[in-house]
Scaffold this active site. Structure first.
Site, PDB file in Angstrom:
ATOM      1  N   ARG A 291      73.684  45.337  43.868  1.00 47.68           N
ATOM      2  CA  ARG A 291      74.944  46.077  43.739  1.00 47.68           C
ATOM      3  C   ARG A 291      75.440  46.464  45.132  1.00 47.68           C
ATOM      4  O   ARG A 291      74.860  47.335  45.761  1.00 47.68           O
ATOM      5  CB  ARG A 291      74.676  47.338  42.898  1.00 47.68           C
ATOM      6  CG  ARG A 291      75.912  48.032  42.354  1.00 47.68           C
ATOM      7  CD  ARG A 291      75.535  49.380  41.768  1.00 47.68           C
ATOM      8  NE  ARG A 291      75.286  50.348  42.837  1.00 47.68           N
ATOM      9  CZ  ARG A 291      74.595  51.485  42.681  1.00 47.68           C
ATOM     10  NH1 ARG A 291      74.088  51.820  41.516  1.00 47.68           N
ATOM     11  NH2 ARG A 291      74.425  52.304  43.699  1.00 47.68           N
TER      12      ARG A 291
ATOM     13  N   HIS B 184      77.707  52.982  42.431  1.00 43.85           N
ATOM     14  CA  HIS B 184      77.610  52.629  41.005  1.00 43.85           C
ATOM     15  C   HIS B 184      79.008  52.462  40.391  1.00 43.85           C
ATOM     16  O   HIS B 184      79.326  51.458  39.773  1.00 43.85           O
ATOM     17  CB  HIS B 184      76.824  53.705  40.258  1.00 43.85           C
ATOM     18  CG  HIS B 184      76.896  53.586  38.768  1.00 43.85           C
ATOM     19  ND1 HIS B 184      76.293  52.562  38.077  1.00 43.85           N
ATOM     20  CD2 HIS B 184      77.531  54.348  37.849  1.00 43.85           C
ATOM     21  CE1 HIS B 184      76.538  52.713  36.779  1.00 43.85           C
ATOM     22  NE2 HIS B 184      77.293  53.777  36.620  1.00 43.85           N
TER      23      HIS B 184
ATOM     24  N   TYR C  99      71.546  58.333  48.146  1.00 41.91           N
ATOM     25  CA  TYR C  99      70.220  57.909  47.665  1.00 41.91           C
ATOM     26  C   TYR C  99      69.818  56.488  48.065  1.00 41.91           C
ATOM     27  O   TYR C  99      68.658  56.125  48.009  1.00 41.91           O
ATOM     28  CB  TYR C  99      70.147  58.023  46.133  1.00 41.91           C
ATOM     29  CG  TYR C  99      71.210  57.232  45.390  1.00 41.91           C
ATOM     30  CD1 TYR C  99      71.041  55.879  45.138  1.00 41.91           C
ATOM     31  CD2 TYR C  99      72.382  57.833  44.953  1.00 41.91           C
ATOM     32  CE1 TYR C  99      72.010  55.145  44.465  1.00 41.91           C
ATOM     33  CE2 TYR C  99      73.360  57.113  44.278  1.00 41.91           C
ATOM     34  CZ  TYR C  99      73.170  55.772  44.039  1.00 41.91           C
ATOM     35  OH  TYR C  99      74.122  55.054  43.383  1.00 41.91           O
TER      36      TYR C  99
HETATM   37  C1  LIG Z   1      73.551  55.579  26.458  1.00 42.05           C
HETATM   38  C2  LIG Z   1      74.083  55.921  27.807  1.00 42.05           C
HETATM   39  N1  LIG Z   1      73.369  56.746  28.618  1.00 42.05           N
HETATM   40  C3  LIG Z   1      73.842  57.041  29.831  1.00 42.05           C
HETATM   41  C4  LIG Z   1      75.046  56.542  30.278  1.00 42.05           C
HETATM   42  C5  LIG Z   1      75.553  56.869  31.677  1.00 42.05           C
HETATM   43  N2  LIG Z   1      75.372  55.665  32.493  1.00 42.05           N
HETATM   44  C6  LIG Z   1      76.408  54.829  32.717  1.00 42.05           C
HETATM   45  S1  LIG Z   1      75.958  53.489  33.620  1.00 42.05           S
HETATM   46  C7  LIG Z   1      74.368  54.043  33.763  1.00 42.05           C
HETATM   47  C8  LIG Z   1      73.351  53.242  34.528  1.00 42.05           C
HETATM   48  C9  LIG Z   1      73.180  51.870  33.997  1.00 42.05           C
HETATM   49  O1  LIG Z   1      72.420  51.097  34.889  1.00 42.05           O
HETATM   50  P1  LIG Z   1      72.147  49.584  34.621  1.00 42.05           P
HETATM   51  O2  LIG Z   1      71.783  49.363  33.191  1.00 42.05           O
HETATM   52  O3  LIG Z   1      71.189  49.115  35.631  1.00 42.05           O
HETATM   53  O4  LIG Z   1      73.573  48.896  34.807  1.00 42.05           O
HETATM   54  P2  LIG Z   1      74.479  48.874  36.140  1.00 42.05           P
HETATM   55  O5  LIG Z   1      75.483  49.961  35.947  1.00 42.05           O
HETATM   56  O6  LIG Z   1      73.605  49.073  37.305  1.00 42.05           O
HETATM   57  O7  LIG Z   1      75.124  47.529  36.164  1.00 42.05           O
HETATM   58  C10 LIG Z   1      74.205  55.244  33.094  1.00 42.05           C
HETATM   59  C11 LIG Z   1      72.933  55.984  33.018  1.00 42.05           C
HETATM   60  C12 LIG Z   1      75.753  55.714  29.391  1.00 42.05           C
HETATM   61  N3  LIG Z   1      76.917  55.154  29.741  1.00 42.05           N
HETATM   62  N4  LIG Z   1      75.250  55.408  28.174  1.00 42.05           N
END
Ligand SMILES: Cc1ncc(C[n+]2csc(CCOP(=O)(O)OP(=O)(O)O)c2C)c(N)n1
Ligand SMILES: [Mg+2]
Length: 356
Positions: free
Chosen positions: A254, A258, A267
């Site tokens: 990435r 985020h 971080y």
């Molecule tokens: C069920 C749920 N828990 C928490 C969130 C908040 N949240 C949004 S993105 C994220 C991290 C996701 O990381 P990853 O699966 O690695 O995908 P990336 O965004 O890095 O592509 C979180 C915790 C959410 N959208 N849905």
């Protein structure tokens, strides 16, 4: 004690960090037209991404999750899916949707808070923000395909963090138990907001999570668009023809916060991002194309100019789209609005009327 089973996880890379092609590279590596299309789409995705971030920074777009550095994963999938396959995106996807005919204007509308932007047409699910929901949706769609005896596959994408969710395991389990024609793609960009890949799980690979579900899983260099297209093609073929599920872990990085609501400098080690940048997918393909004499500076500049223009047009259309009435917030969740919301909707209609 006897060892009763062995498991292997393969890692696929055809175009390495130095843009050198492996001897066993698939046919697409010699397909000039296909690779130039992939290059153009990755370039467009990156330019769009930068513009979307700039729009958010100037108050013209809501929160936006960048796809920078992860273009090969999404563009490669888009290239390989057939229109009749069912695609289940997650919020970080732009490249696949573009290949499936979704306009940049629409993507901007969605992130601008307009639900009309989330209708991606036939065989494409809308964006789903709940982490880990996509594999379940994809398994459900694959079940429908199987039940109706349709010859196509479903493909669902999620992030590395999502693979820690029960939903992910449940989706794989049912796909294995029922032998569903589904491909689960993990976009392993090494971060789940501020939680690093290593903090997320003690498992050495995310692909190995497939083993417990009885599904083949493998790792793919997600910065190598040739490997991405080849391995997604193989997985889709297994799903379509053998009616078997597959798990693909795409290793990428990435190259941004985020989302625009995040500040990764709090971080993420700066050096890590810089080191990973040396592997990024667009330059890697560019050097290969140049070595083959399939691309030169002038052709690249022309592609870039066309892409910038396409992005500008999309932005103009987005900004010129009249907003929906406030009542639209009630219109996209329920087929039949429950009475409690109906009452609130009526209240809003009256307010809008009284305010002219
Ligand atoms: C069920 C749920 N828990 C928490 C969130 C908040 N949240 C949004 S993105 C994220 C991290 C996701 O990381 P990853 O699966 O690695 O995908 P990336 O965004 O890095 O592509 C979180 C915790 C959410 N959208 N849905
Ligand atoms: Mg992630």
């Amino acid at each position: 004690v006897k060892v009763i089973e062995h498991f292997d996880i393969s890692y696929y890379q055809y175009l390495n960090e130095k843009s050198e092609l492996a001897l066993d590279a698939p046919a697409i590596a010699q397909d000039q037209a296909a690779l130039l299309t992939l290059y153009r789409q990755m370039l467009l995705t990156r330019l769009f991404d930068a513009k979307a971030i700039a729009l958010q920074r100037t108050g013209k777009l809501g929160t936006y999750p960048s796809t920078r550095g992860q273009e090969a994963v999404f563009v490669g999938m888009g290239h390989t899916l057939l229109p009749e396959d069912v695609f289940v995106p997650y919020y970080r996807d732009v490249g696949t949707l573009l290949a499936r005919g979704v306009s940049l204007t629409q993507v901007l509308l969605y992130w601008g808070g307009d639900e009309r932007g989330n209708d991606f047409g036939k065989n494409n699910f809308p964006y789903s923000v709940p982490v880990g929901s996509q594999p379940l949706h994809a398994a459900g769609a694959a079940f429908a395909l199987k039940y109706r005896e349709l010859p196509n596959a479903a493909l669902g994408v999620c992030g590395d963090g999502a693979t820690s969710q029960g939903d992910f395991y449940e989706a794989m389990n049912i796909a294995g138990a029922w032998q569903l024609p589904v491909v689960f793609v993990i976009c392993n960009n090494q971060w789940a907001i501020s939680v690093s890949r290593t903090a997320q799980t003690a498992a050495k690979t995310l692909a190995q999570k497939a083993i417990a579900a009885g599904i083949p899983g493998e790792q793919v260099d997600g910065n190598d668009v040739i490997a991405v297209t080849a391995r997604v093609a193989a997985a889709l073929q297994a799903a379509r023809e053998k009616r078997e599920p597959r798990v693909l872990e795409m290793l990428c990085y990435r190259q941004h916060d985020h989302t625009t609501a995040d500040d990764a400098s709090r971080y993420e080690p700066k050096i890590q991002r810089e080191q990973e940048w040396a592997k990024e997918p667009i330059q890697r393909l560019r050097l290969y194309l140049e070595a083959k004499k399939w691309l030169n500076q002038a052709a690249h500049d022309e592609m870039e100019a066309t892409s910038v223009q396409a992005v500008e047009i999309a932005v103009e259309q987005y900004l010129a789209t009249p907003p929906q009435p406030a009542t639209s917030m009630f219109d996209h969740l329920y087929a039949n609005l429950p009475p409690i919301y109906q009452a609130q909707r009526d209240l809003l209609v009256n307010k809008e009327v009284s305010h002219g």
